[in-house]
Design a protein around this motif. Structure first.
Motif, PDB file in Angstrom:
ATOM      1  N   ALA A   1       0.853  -0.981   0.222  1.00  0.00           N
ATOM      2  CA  ALA A   1       0.019   0.085  -0.038  1.00  0.00           C
ATOM      3  C   ALA A   1       0.852   1.385  -0.162  1.00  0.00           C
ATOM      4  CB  ALA A   1      -1.009   0.058   1.210  1.00  0.00           C
TER       5      ALA A   1
ATOM      6  N   LYS B   1       3.964   1.205  -0.878  1.00  0.00           N
ATOM      7  CA  LYS B   1       4.878   1.148  -2.185  1.00  0.00           C
ATOM      8  C   LYS B   1       4.119   1.733  -3.442  1.00  0.00           C
ATOM      9  CE  LYS B   1       5.918  -2.938  -3.026  1.00  0.00           C
ATOM     10  NZ  LYS B   1       6.932  -4.261  -3.464  1.00  0.00           N
ATOM     11  N   TYR B   2       2.876   1.550  -3.445  1.00  0.00           N
ATOM     12  CA  TYR B   2       2.054   2.078  -4.525  1.00  0.00           C
ATOM     13  C   TYR B   2       1.400   3.210  -4.207  1.00  0.00           C
ATOM     14  CZ  TYR B   2       3.833  -2.161  -6.415  1.00  0.00           C
ATOM     15  OH  TYR B   2       4.623  -3.490  -6.681  1.00  0.00           O
TER      16      TYR B   2
ATOM     17  N   ASP C   1      -5.476   1.900   0.286  1.00  0.00           N
ATOM     18  CA  ASP C   1      -4.543   3.182  -0.210  1.00  0.00           C
ATOM     19  C   ASP C   1      -5.025   3.779  -1.323  1.00  0.00           C
ATOM     20  OD1 ASP C   1      -3.359   2.197  -3.246  1.00  0.00           O
ATOM     21  OD2 ASP C   1      -3.046   0.378  -2.024  1.00  0.00           O
TER      22      ASP C   1
ATOM     23  N   ILE D   1      -4.881  -1.124  -9.520  1.00  0.00           N
ATOM     24  CA  ILE D   1      -4.343  -2.342 -10.247  1.00  0.00           C
ATOM     25  C   ILE D   1      -5.443  -2.413 -11.531  1.00  0.00           C
ATOM     26  CG2 ILE D   1      -3.856  -4.759 -10.185  1.00  0.00           C
ATOM     27  CD1 ILE D   1      -3.642  -4.534  -7.291  1.00  0.00           C
TER      28      ILE D   1
ATOM     29  N   VAL E   1      -3.093 -11.367  -9.516  1.00  0.00           N
ATOM     30  CA  VAL E   1      -2.111 -10.769  -8.553  1.00  0.00           C
ATOM     31  C   VAL E   1      -1.616 -11.522  -7.488  1.00  0.00           C
ATOM     32  CG1 VAL E   1      -2.665  -8.265  -9.006  1.00  0.00           C
ATOM     33  CG2 VAL E   1      -3.700  -9.457  -7.182  1.00  0.00           C
TER      34      VAL E   1
ATOM     35  N   ARG F   1       3.455  -9.514 -11.815  1.00  0.00           N
ATOM     36  CA  ARG F   1       3.539  -7.892 -11.491  1.00  0.00           C
ATOM     37  C   ARG F   1       2.916  -7.383 -12.417  1.00  0.00           C
ATOM     38  NH1 ARG F   1       8.922  -5.317 -10.059  1.00  0.00           N
ATOM     39  NH2 ARG F   1       7.314  -4.460  -8.316  1.00  0.00           N
TER      40      ARG F   1
ATOM     41  N   GLY G   1       6.961  -9.701  -7.053  1.00  0.00           N
ATOM     42  CA  GLY G   1       6.042 -10.360  -7.463  1.00  0.00           C
ATOM     43  C   GLY G   1       5.729 -11.666  -6.521  1.00  0.00           C
ATOM     44  N   LEU G   2       6.207 -11.664  -5.379  1.00  0.00           N
ATOM     45  CA  LEU G   2       5.961 -13.010  -4.558  1.00  0.00           C
ATOM     46  C   LEU G   2       5.340 -12.362  -3.375  1.00  0.00           C
ATOM     47  CD1 LEU G   2       9.465 -14.938  -4.700  1.00  0.00           C
ATOM     48  CD2 LEU G   2       7.208 -15.567  -5.681  1.00  0.00           C
ATOM     49  N   GLY G   3       5.316 -11.080  -3.033  1.00  0.00           N
ATOM     50  CA  GLY G   3       4.535 -10.774  -1.676  1.00  0.00           C
ATOM     51  C   GLY G   3       3.177 -11.581  -1.572  1.00  0.00           C
TER      52      GLY G   3
ATOM     53  N   ALA H   1       1.613 -13.716  -3.223  1.00  0.00           N
ATOM     54  CA  ALA H   1       1.501 -15.178  -3.317  1.00  0.00           C
ATOM     55  C   ALA H   1       1.804 -15.767  -1.697  1.00  0.00           C
ATOM     56  CB  ALA H   1       2.614 -15.616  -4.208  1.00  0.00           C
TER      57      ALA H   1
ATOM     58  N   PHE I   1      -7.418  -4.246   0.080  1.00  0.00           N
ATOM     59  CA  PHE I   1      -7.119  -5.743   0.160  1.00  0.00           C
ATOM     60  C   PHE I   1      -7.884  -6.058   1.332  1.00  0.00           C
ATOM     61  CE2 PHE I   1      -3.630  -5.160  -2.752  1.00  0.00           C
ATOM     62  CZ  PHE I   1      -3.393  -6.462  -3.591  1.00  0.00           C
TER      63      PHE I   1
HETATM   64  P1  ADP Z   1       5.656  -7.088  -5.610  1.00  0.00           P
HETATM   65  O1  ADP Z   1       6.719  -7.657  -5.003  1.00  0.00           O
HETATM   66  O2  ADP Z   1       5.832  -6.798  -7.222  1.00  0.00           O
HETATM   67  O3  ADP Z   1       4.913  -5.801  -5.036  1.00  0.00           O
HETATM   68  P2  ADP Z   1       3.328  -8.444  -5.037  1.00  0.00           P
HETATM   69  O4  ADP Z   1       2.950  -9.997  -5.134  1.00  0.00           O
HETATM   70  O5  ADP Z   1       3.092  -8.041  -3.684  1.00  0.00           O
HETATM   71  O6  ADP Z   1       4.559  -8.373  -5.834  1.00  0.00           O
HETATM   72  O7  ADP Z   1       2.059  -7.795  -5.792  1.00  0.00           O
HETATM   73  C1  ADP Z   1       2.036  -8.263  -7.074  1.00  0.00           C
HETATM   74  C2  ADP Z   1       1.482  -7.112  -8.130  1.00  0.00           C
HETATM   75  O8  ADP Z   1       0.393  -6.506  -7.682  1.00  0.00           O
HETATM   76  C3  ADP Z   1       2.638  -5.951  -7.746  1.00  0.00           C
HETATM   77  O9  ADP Z   1       3.740  -6.010  -8.783  1.00  0.00           O
HETATM   78  C4  ADP Z   1       1.560  -4.677  -8.338  1.00  0.00           C
HETATM   79  O10 ADP Z   1       1.556  -4.638  -9.680  1.00  0.00           O
HETATM   80  C5  ADP Z   1       0.273  -5.059  -7.902  1.00  0.00           C
HETATM   81  N1  ADP Z   1      -0.180  -4.461  -6.431  1.00  0.00           N
HETATM   82  C6  ADP Z   1       0.068  -5.215  -5.266  1.00  0.00           C
HETATM   83  N2  ADP Z   1      -0.527  -4.253  -4.256  1.00  0.00           N
HETATM   84  C7  ADP Z   1      -0.729  -3.292  -4.866  1.00  0.00           C
HETATM   85  C8  ADP Z   1      -1.301  -1.856  -4.619  1.00  0.00           C
HETATM   86  N3  ADP Z   1      -1.640  -1.591  -3.412  1.00  0.00           N
HETATM   87  N4  ADP Z   1      -1.529  -0.963  -5.527  1.00  0.00           N
HETATM   88  C9  ADP Z   1      -1.166  -1.293  -6.601  1.00  0.00           C
HETATM   89  N5  ADP Z   1      -0.895  -2.178  -7.118  1.00  0.00           N
HETATM   90  C10 ADP Z   1      -0.770  -3.319  -6.394  1.00  0.00           C
END
Ligand code: ADP
Length: 268
Positions: free
Chosen positions: A164, A166-167, A192, A197, A205, A211, A224-226, A228, A253
């Motif tokens: 949240a 980061k984006y 956030d 997305i 996702v 990603r 891209g693993l968070g 998961a 989320f």
């Molecule tokens: P990453 O390490 O790339 O953040 P995640 O598995 O956590 O990997 O998330 C997968 C993808 O989902 C991210 O690359 C991003 O594109 C999208 N994403 C996740 N959370 C958010 C968010 N809060 N706002 C926008 N995009 C998100």
């Protein structure tokens, strides 16, 4: 009589089918386990030399002033990449471990959710400060306990809040809500107000290495693993995770987890 024989033959065919499919699953399960073991071992083995490389590069970085400008920039990007690789290995290891743990029975303890969420939010606020993002904690979960694996639940909220932040845009805000619904489940959400997305990416996702919006996420650190891992943790706790997102409303989320509310006579 023919009808009865027909039924008997069908039942026999079903039994044979069931037996064969059971046997067919044994090698599949074994190879699945071998693959998981390999990922865990490989991640472990990669960590040690990488730590050595990282500490050597960090030593050089401390002395970077003595290097020509071009070598300095090479060194800095090398350190960044080593950090990225370490995150990737750590995430892979976590995923492989939680795959194994999902099949074993982890020892669950009662977790005071209000406190745990507060601690993660406070830690995240420190990180978010660099981007002037405000983390607002509206969790209202006094006397609500989750039977769970504390480190994993902490990691779940950390992943969602980290994403949240980061984006989010510079100066944005992130809200955490958590409420008891009925008597035995909590609904938590992390919201956030970032760019959201894209709709076509939403179904994927939670997949490993996915990603969304490649052009944008390239500028944001991540493996891209968070999500998961988050999905795996929620499943381990018999909960559900979902996401709602749009360009106008940002991303939310939602995690639903089964919880307990102790009676007055039970001390946790
Ligand atoms: P990453 O390490 O790339 O953040 P995640 O598995 O956590 O990997 O998330 C997968 C993808 O989902 C991210 O690359 C991003 O594109 C999208 N994403 C996740 N959370 C958010 C968010 N809060 N706002 C926008 N995009 C998100």
């Amino acid at each position: 009589v023919f009808f009865l024989i027909g039924i008997l033959l069908l039942a026999l065919a079903a039994l044979i089918g069931y037996w064969f499919s059971g046997r067919a699953m044994i090698p599949i399960n074994q190879s699945y386990k071998r693959q998981k073991d390999f990922t865990t071992d490989a991640s472990h083995e990669l960590r040690t030399p990488l730590s050595v490389i990282l500490s050597s590069a960090e030593i050089l970085k401390e002395k970077k002033e003595s290097l020509p400008a071009f070598h300095q920039s090479v060194l800095l990007s090398m350190v960044d990449e080593i950090h990225r690789m370490r995150r990737l290995i750590d995430d892979l290891l976590t995923l492989a471990r939680s795959d194994v743990e999902a099949n074993q029975k982890l020892s669950f303890q009662p977790i005071a959710l209000q406190r745990l969420i507060g601690e993660v939010a406070d830690r995240m606020q420190i990180k978010a400060g660099a981007k002037e993002v405000t983390v607002i904690n509206r969790a209202e979960l006094d006397s609500v306990f989750l039977m769970g694996h504390s480190d994993s639940i902490r990691q779940l909220f950390y992943i969602l809040l980290d994403n949240a932040v980061k984006y989010s845009e510079q100066g944005g805000k992130v809200e955490i809500e958590a409420l008891l619904e009925g008597t035995n489940r909590v609904v938590c959400s992390v919201h956030d107000y970032g760019n959201g997305i894209p709709e076509e990416d939403l179904p994927y996702v939670f997949e490993r290495f996915y990603r969304a919006d490649k052009a944008r996420s390239r500028n944001v650190e991540g493996t891209g693993l968070g999500l998961a891992i988050a999905n795996q943790i929620v499943k381990m706790h018999k909960g559900q995770i979902s996401v709602k997102s749009s360009k106008e409303q940002g991303t939310r989320f939602i995690v639903v987890l089964p919880v307990i509310q102790p009676r007055g006579d039970i001390r946790l």
